[in-house]
Enzyme design. Sequence first.
Site, mmCIF file in Angstrom:
data_model
loop_
_atom_site.group_PDB
_atom_site.id
_atom_site.type_symbol
_atom_site.label_atom_id
_atom_site.label_comp_id
_atom_site.label_asym_id
_atom_site.label_seq_id
_atom_site.Cartn_x
_atom_site.Cartn_y
_atom_site.Cartn_z
ATOM 1 N N ILE A 1 -3.156 28.161 -106.593
ATOM 2 C CA ILE A 1 -2.681 27.052 -105.563
ATOM 3 C C ILE A 1 -1.683 26.285 -106.297
ATOM 4 C CG2 ILE A 1 -3.322 25.243 -103.943
ATOM 5 C CD1 ILE A 1 -4.155 28.164 -103.127
ATOM 6 N N GLY B 1 0.111 33.063 -100.942
ATOM 7 C CA GLY B 1 0.500 32.300 -99.898
ATOM 8 C C GLY B 1 -0.768 32.021 -99.217
ATOM 9 N N VAL B 2 -0.694 30.652 -98.337
ATOM 10 C CA VAL B 2 -1.787 30.371 -97.383
ATOM 11 C C VAL B 2 -1.083 29.785 -96.181
ATOM 12 C CG1 VAL B 2 -3.325 29.551 -99.409
ATOM 13 C CG2 VAL B 2 -1.909 27.924 -98.386
ATOM 14 N N ASN C 1 0.336 23.701 -105.245
ATOM 15 C CA ASN C 1 0.224 22.148 -105.036
ATOM 16 C C ASN C 1 -1.031 22.096 -103.788
ATOM 17 O OD1 ASN C 1 0.420 19.582 -104.078
ATOM 18 N ND2 ASN C 1 2.360 19.778 -103.686
ATOM 19 N N GLU D 1 -0.089 31.401 -93.451
ATOM 20 C CA GLU D 1 -0.434 32.060 -92.528
ATOM 21 C C GLU D 1 -1.909 32.519 -92.553
ATOM 22 O OE1 GLU D 1 3.406 33.993 -90.980
ATOM 23 O OE2 GLU D 1 2.531 35.201 -92.477
ATOM 24 N N GLY E 1 8.564 22.296 -93.407
ATOM 25 C CA GLY E 1 7.514 21.265 -93.209
ATOM 26 C C GLY E 1 6.333 21.775 -94.317
ATOM 27 N N GLY F 1 8.692 25.653 -87.471
ATOM 28 C CA GLY F 1 9.408 27.044 -87.040
ATOM 29 C C GLY F 1 8.275 27.944 -86.601
ATOM 30 N N PHE F 2 7.348 28.024 -87.441
ATOM 31 C CA PHE F 2 6.337 29.120 -87.099
ATOM 32 C C PHE F 2 6.760 30.549 -86.686
ATOM 33 C CE2 PHE F 2 4.532 24.741 -85.614
ATOM 34 C CZ PHE F 2 3.783 24.491 -86.710
HETATM 35 MO MO1 MOS Z 1 6.585 33.601 -90.026
HETATM 36 S S1 MOS Z 1 6.108 34.379 -88.421
HETATM 37 O O1 MOS Z 1 7.075 35.114 -90.917
HETATM 38 O O2 MOS Z 1 7.562 32.415 -89.950
#
Ligand code: MOS
Length: 732
Positions: free
Chosen positions: A616, A689-690, A618, A692, A469, A241-242
Amino acid sequence: MKFDTPATTNPIDQMKVVGKATPRIEGPLKTTGHAPYAYEHHDAAANQAYGAVVGSAIAKGRIVSMDLALAESAPGVIAIVTAANAGKLGKGKYNTAPLLGGPQIDHYHQAVALVIAETFEQARAAAELVNISYVVGKGAFDLASSRASGVEAKDQMADTVHGDFAGAYVAAPVQLDETYFTPDQAHAMMEPFASMASWQGDKLTLWTSNQMIDWSVTDLATTLGMPKQNVRLVSPYIGGGFGGKLFIRSDALLAALGARLAKRPVKVALSRPLMINNSTHRPATIQRIRIGANADGKITAMAHEGWSGDLPGGKVERAAQPSKMLYAGENRLVTMRLTTLDLPEGNAMRAPGETPGLMALEIAMDEMAEKLKLDPIEFRILNDTQVDPTNPDRPFSKRQLVECLRTGAERFGWDKRHARPGTQRDGRWLIGMGVGVAFRNNALVKSGARVRLSDQGIVTVETDMTDIGTGSYTIIGQTAAEMMGVPLDQVVVRLGDSSFPVSAGSGGQFGANCSTAGVYAACVKLREAVAQRLGVSVEDAVFADAEVRSGGKNFPLRDAAQGGEIVAEDTIEFAELSKKFQQSTFGAHFVEVAVDSATGETRVRRMLAVCAAGRILNPTSARSQVIGAMTMGVGAALMEELAVDTRRGFFVNHDLAGYEVPVHADIPHQEVIFLDETDAVSSPMKAKGVGELGLCGVSAAIANAVYNATGIRVREYPITLDKMLDKLPQMI
Ligand code: MOS
């Protein structure tokens, strides 16, 4: 559960399951083709028909007439949806332009009709027969020429004015003033936008591919003018999706309208050539950066001023954002200006803001280091800050940027880099190394989950969290396993259904930390319920090896559910700690490139990312996220650009033949190191989170490596060979 004091010891800290490198639990379903994606819910509804979307052939203007006669009489055609028969549509919160256009046209390939037929092929063929006349209006399509008309979008990114930038800059003995350009980019995810809609009376079920289930239920209900509780969204598996799938798009709305008109379930997938102009993209930016420093390398003045465009009422790309707090310095000016462009809708794409922002800022830092005759790593370390530089009372909860840089430098062999550019050769190849800092904030979004314990001892988790994903299924399963003291294979994870509790969703790299924290909260309640059923005190109870141990007694966990399944539900909510502390993730990217001295062809040879991003959960899926992001960063640096036709107002290269992304042969050896870190302020999971972070700063590291290899400074992405050819050093 309210999370408003830093986390102390809790069951997650055992790290028996959480934190262990774990293959995806849904992996076998995917690799054997058994995981249904949005267009593949073949058995979910009988008598499916197929819809094909017709996109506007103009960017701005009006439809004068639509001749549907030929299409309607084509083989297999059942019905055609247009604005004329769609009924009154509301305006969703997350779409800028209507998802169904007409008669007004807001952008090229805006959907104007859905042709529904018995087969996909019939729908596609008939869609070609829709005959539309337009009057073409005058639009603005060029960011550079619209730049001067930009305005502050206060609700999205207010200006930061701190100290006296102008005075400090003029007084600075060393100055940099450069402008950088990043292009429009496409998400280019593998799975296209796709939906299937089915009505049961006034209730709608939509199988789709979507990152944020609750946002999208809300928007679909608003657009269709129906109560939210009558809309069910199902999105269990998502092929990427990104950010493009944060919101519903035309496939979802048109499938719903089409199914209502055809009185049967309708499937709609956007074709690849339609996707890019029909949906959203990352907007192009222009960024002027000025840095002033003392001769010793301390930054005294920092200005980052950016421009981007969008449709009327649209969004600014917050590219200047990272300059608010990435580096120290007393005097600061950070602004973004939004101009009106009639191109397709701009919106979030992986690390919106930071990605294009660091593409510029991290080149500027490299340029400034060179002016100061400092190593680019030392220059960054010299300007590290452990507090928000515009608010010293707000410390970073954890900031191991210096450690990332030092660790990376050692592991990558930075000491072998030659400071003077254009001096390293390997035959015909010019060799260079570059570094770029990764920086992305840690957003906190409330997240709910429900957990069930069966009389067989199976723990089932239900939440509307999505897995795009990224590995959500697995980390959620690990969390529940750790909390309930069962092996991972006794946990069932069910995601992506709006009938489950509302989660944080997959966005802004907050999904991993927040959704697992929601599962943690629900499991705390389930543990209490289990202890109560077993008549033991939850404070003393140890949940391990599928047993509950308390007061010298052992009970099989499943015993608690013999009187009936136990169900617990909770939502984690965040507040105070995100105000008291600046929560961010950090990293450093190291890249070695080779540039062909004759042709300017750039090959990336080695990449290393060092990340500090809390616990982390996983290492396997986290590493996948980072190497995927590094790959995306190679694309952004060297290939990706939506070419704008500034006369007609659309993206010309709107398919994967024309919009180039890296393939395997483009990607070299990649390595990822996660620094040992827990952040007690981020959530009970102590994670961040990693997804982004991994993309932030990569492209600048490549640009800096190209400069180190060639002595050519390209400030306009992507760094294609045409921008270097006339500047390459003479061949021997
Ligand atoms: Mo992200 S650009 O918040 O899927």
